[in-house]
Design a protein around this motif. Structure first.
Motif, PDB file in Angstrom:
ATOM      1  N   TYR A   1      33.076  40.383  31.877  1.00  0.00           N
ATOM      2  CA  TYR A   1      33.172  41.824  32.122  1.00  0.00           C
ATOM      3  C   TYR A   1      34.612  42.183  32.474  1.00  0.00           C
ATOM      4  N   TRP A   2      35.098  43.234  31.824  1.00  0.00           N
ATOM      5  CA  TRP A   2      36.456  43.717  32.078  1.00  0.00           C
ATOM      6  C   TRP A   2      36.416  44.783  33.164  1.00  0.00           C
ATOM      7  N   THR A   3      37.362  44.715  34.085  1.00  0.00           N
ATOM      8  CA  THR A   3      37.473  45.710  35.143  1.00  0.00           C
ATOM      9  C   THR A   3      38.934  45.909  35.493  1.00  0.00           C
ATOM     10  N   HIS A   4      39.206  46.836  36.385  1.00  0.00           N
ATOM     11  CA  HIS A   4      40.571  47.142  36.806  1.00  0.00           C
ATOM     12  C   HIS A   4      40.504  47.855  38.142  1.00  0.00           C
ATOM     13  N   ASN A   5      41.618  47.893  38.825  1.00  0.00           N
ATOM     14  CA  ASN A   5      41.696  48.637  40.075  1.00  0.00           C
ATOM     15  C   ASN A   5      41.955  50.108  39.804  1.00  0.00           C
ATOM     16  N   ASP A   6      41.569  50.921  40.756  1.00  0.00           N
ATOM     17  CA  ASP A   6      41.876  52.347  40.736  1.00  0.00           C
ATOM     18  C   ASP A   6      43.282  52.511  41.328  1.00  0.00           C
ATOM     19  N   GLN A   7      44.301  52.179  40.506  1.00  0.00           N
ATOM     20  CA  GLN A   7      45.664  52.197  41.005  1.00  0.00           C
ATOM     21  C   GLN A   7      46.639  52.333  39.845  1.00  0.00           C
ATOM     22  N   ASP A   8      47.934  52.127  40.135  1.00  0.00           N
ATOM     23  CA  ASP A   8      48.957  52.368  39.130  1.00  0.00           C
ATOM     24  C   ASP A   8      49.516  51.107  38.478  1.00  0.00           C
ATOM     25  N   ALA A   9      48.845  49.979  38.640  1.00  0.00           N
ATOM     26  CA  ALA A   9      49.307  48.739  38.000  1.00  0.00           C
ATOM     27  C   ALA A   9      48.608  48.566  36.653  1.00  0.00           C
ATOM     28  N   PRO A  10      49.338  48.196  35.586  1.00  0.00           N
ATOM     29  CA  PRO A  10      48.744  48.082  34.245  1.00  0.00           C
ATOM     30  C   PRO A  10      48.001  46.761  34.044  1.00  0.00           C
ATOM     31  N   LEU A  11      47.078  46.449  34.938  1.00  0.00           N
ATOM     32  CA  LEU A  11      46.390  45.157  34.915  1.00  0.00           C
ATOM     33  C   LEU A  11      44.898  45.335  34.635  1.00  0.00           C
ATOM     34  N   ILE A  12      44.397  44.491  33.739  1.00  0.00           N
ATOM     35  CA  ILE A  12      42.971  44.452  33.424  1.00  0.00           C
ATOM     36  C   ILE A  12      42.481  43.032  33.690  1.00  0.00           C
ATOM     37  N   TYR A  13      41.339  42.914  34.351  1.00  0.00           N
ATOM     38  CA  TYR A  13      40.834  41.603  34.746  1.00  0.00           C
ATOM     39  C   TYR A  13      39.544  41.272  33.999  1.00  0.00           C
ATOM     40  N   GLY A  14      39.450  40.026  33.519  1.00  0.00           N
ATOM     41  CA  GLY A  14      38.223  39.536  32.915  1.00  0.00           C
ATOM     42  C   GLY A  14      37.468  38.682  33.915  1.00  0.00           C
ATOM     43  N   ILE A  15      36.235  39.092  34.254  1.00  0.00           N
ATOM     44  CA  ILE A  15      35.440  38.410  35.275  1.00  0.00           C
ATOM     45  C   ILE A  15      34.261  37.702  34.618  1.00  0.00           C
ATOM     46  N   ASP A  16      34.063  36.455  34.954  1.00  0.00           N
ATOM     47  CA  ASP A  16      32.928  35.689  34.449  1.00  0.00           C
ATOM     48  C   ASP A  16      31.709  35.984  35.331  1.00  0.00           C
ATOM     49  N   SER A  17      30.669  36.573  34.737  1.00  0.00           N
ATOM     50  CA  SER A  17      29.491  36.943  35.526  1.00  0.00           C
ATOM     51  C   SER A  17      28.709  35.726  36.011  1.00  0.00           C
ATOM     52  N   ARG A  18      29.008  34.542  35.499  1.00  0.00           N
ATOM     53  CA  ARG A  18      28.325  33.329  35.955  1.00  0.00           C
ATOM     54  C   ARG A  18      28.848  32.882  37.314  1.00  0.00           C
ATOM     55  N   THR A  19      30.128  33.191  37.577  1.00  0.00           N
ATOM     56  CA  THR A  19      30.775  32.683  38.786  1.00  0.00           C
ATOM     57  C   THR A  19      31.407  33.772  39.648  1.00  0.00           C
ATOM     58  N   GLY A  20      31.676  34.939  39.058  1.00  0.00           N
ATOM     59  CA  GLY A  20      32.388  35.982  39.773  1.00  0.00           C
ATOM     60  C   GLY A  20      33.883  35.764  39.819  1.00  0.00           C
ATOM     61  N   LYS A  21      34.359  34.762  39.123  1.00  0.00           N
ATOM     62  CA  LYS A  21      35.787  34.439  39.143  1.00  0.00           C
ATOM     63  C   LYS A  21      36.530  35.125  37.997  1.00  0.00           C
ATOM     64  N   THR A  22      37.803  35.414  38.230  1.00  0.00           N
ATOM     65  CA  THR A  22      38.668  35.992  37.203  1.00  0.00           C
ATOM     66  C   THR A  22      39.101  34.894  36.242  1.00  0.00           C
ATOM     67  N   VAL A  23      38.856  35.090  34.956  1.00  0.00           N
ATOM     68  CA  VAL A  23      39.219  34.088  33.954  1.00  0.00           C
ATOM     69  C   VAL A  23      40.359  34.577  33.059  1.00  0.00           C
ATOM     70  N   ALA A  24      40.766  35.834  33.211  1.00  0.00           N
ATOM     71  CA  ALA A  24      41.889  36.362  32.444  1.00  0.00           C
ATOM     72  C   ALA A  24      42.458  37.583  33.161  1.00  0.00           C
ATOM     73  N   THR A  25      43.772  37.638  33.266  1.00  0.00           N
ATOM     74  CA  THR A  25      44.467  38.823  33.776  1.00  0.00           C
ATOM     75  C   THR A  25      45.377  39.318  32.666  1.00  0.00           C
ATOM     76  N   LEU A  26      45.113  40.529  32.190  1.00  0.00           N
ATOM     77  CA  LEU A  26      45.865  41.100  31.081  1.00  0.00           C
ATOM     78  C   LEU A  26      46.852  42.127  31.626  1.00  0.00           C
ATOM     79  N   THR A  27      48.107  41.983  31.246  1.00  0.00           N
ATOM     80  CA  THR A  27      49.143  42.930  31.652  1.00  0.00           C
ATOM     81  C   THR A  27      49.513  43.780  30.448  1.00  0.00           C
ATOM     82  N   MET A  28      49.210  45.065  30.503  1.00  0.00           N
ATOM     83  CA  MET A  28      49.508  45.952  29.378  1.00  0.00           C
ATOM     84  C   MET A  28      51.009  46.224  29.299  1.00  0.00           C
ATOM     85  N   GLN A  29      51.529  46.121  28.101  1.00  0.00           N
ATOM     86  CA  GLN A  29      52.926  46.445  27.846  1.00  0.00           C
ATOM     87  C   GLN A  29      53.010  47.526  26.777  1.00  0.00           C
TER      88      GLN A  29
END
Length: 338
Positions: A63-91
């Motif tokens: 599942y992809w999520t992000h913070n309600d903020q001004d950083a261009p970051l998108i996080y991929g979360i594994d629903s099996r563990t709740g851990k972040t498996v990818a951090t995407l930085t938009m350019q």
């Protein structure tokens, strides 16, 4: 007297906490970390304001999520563990102002809605970012396109962005306590000009929304409830059906599981929890119960109403909670006078 009042205040605080538990619909809790698309807790300490949620098309259970903020970051979360498996930085985009929503389109692209405006019209335009969903789950930079968005009827605040899984058309639901609007973008977004979104319908107070994977339904959630609508010819059909959203402290996000059999509800806060709610009539995954009388898909007594049951539980819970708050407040005032 002071000691007795303190004891009463403590007891009433406990009553308030118990009342909050009344608001949690029964039957939502499931074991975490066993398989995909179950309840999970976002463990990443960087994610403190998860404001959008979207099921990956390329990576089941992510599942992809992000913070309600001004950083261009998108996080991929594994629903099996709740851990972040990818951090995407938009350019290739400017500094975001208020990212509120994320969705995955039929083209496999991830769409991010920088569409929040807490002053309800302070910005004459907002932005949508778009980039291909990565094939590999790892920390990486992604080249994103930026689209300028304006509304045909003046600026407004919004937190819900939905991409139709068949047509690829982008929709935005504005947020207003007295009800907002559903806005349709152009058939294709343009990165060279302004994309005008036009009002096509009315919606309740919305904090997020999502289309079902088959494109036939649209779910919209607010802080205290969620409704699912039929989707026909680019329009919402009818008044919708309650889907039994769980009570969450800062109810901010919703999406469907990749197979469309359930909703996933998220919220803000550190170690926030994402809660699965099975769709009524969709059936449950193998080995899982079909629900209780307080959850979608469950068997009810003849004549019982799912909507009435949900609204009744919420009403009772809030009345108890409000009463406890008033009593505690009164006790504290007495203590200050003593």
């Amino acid at each position: 007297m002071r000691s007795a009042l303190r004891g009463l205040g403590t007891a009433l605080c406990a009553l308030g906490a118990a009342a909050a538990l009344v608001l949690l619909p029964a039957g939502h809790a499931r074991a975490e970390g066993q398989e995909a698309d179950r309840d999970f807790t976002i463990e990443d300490p960087r994610i403190t304001e998860s404001s959008g949620l979207a099921a990956s098309r390329a990576h089941p259970g992510i599942y992809w999520t992000h913070n309600d903020q001004d950083a261009p970051l998108i996080y991929g979360i594994d629903s099996r563990t709740g851990k972040t498996v990818a951090t995407l930085t938009m350019q290739g985009v400017g500094t975001p102002r208020d990212m509120e929503a994320v969705a995955v389109g039929p083209d496999g692209d991830i769409y991010v809605g920088d569409i929040g405006d807490n002053l309800d019209g302070s910005w004459d335009h907002v932005w949508i970012y778009r980039f291909p969903e990565p094939k590999t789950l790892k920390d990486q930079k992604v080249a994103a396109r930026q689209y300028v968005v304006k509304y045909a009827d003046d600026a407004r605040n919004a937190e819900a962005l939905m991409v139709h899984p068949k047509t690829g058309r982008v929709y935005i639901a504005s947020k207003n306590e007295d009800g907002g609007g559903l806005y349709a973008g152009p058939e294709r977004l343009s990165s060279s000009g302004t994309n005008v979104f036009r009002r096509i319908g009315e919606v309740p107070w919305v904090t997020d929304g999502a289309f079902s994977p088959d494109g036939g339904r649209l779910v919209l959630r607010g802080y205290f409830s969620a409704r699912e609508y039929g989707w026909n010819d680019g329009r919402m059909d009818g008044d919708g059906t309650s889907v039994g959203a769980p009570f969450q402290g800062q109810a901010e996000s919703v999406t469907y599981t990749q197979d469309g059999s359930a909703f996933m509800f998220g919220s803000e806060g550190r170690e926030s929890k994402v809660v699965r709610v099975d769709r009524s009539g969709a059936g449950s995954p193998a080995g899982q119960p079909s629900g209780t009388p307080d959850t979608p898909g469950a068997t009810r007594a003849p004549g019982a109403s799912a909507v009435e049951g949900e609204e009744g539980d919420v009403t009772v819970g809030f009345l108890v909670l409000a009463g406890a708050f008033v009593l505690v407040f009164g006790v504290k005032r007495l203590l200050r006078r003593d």
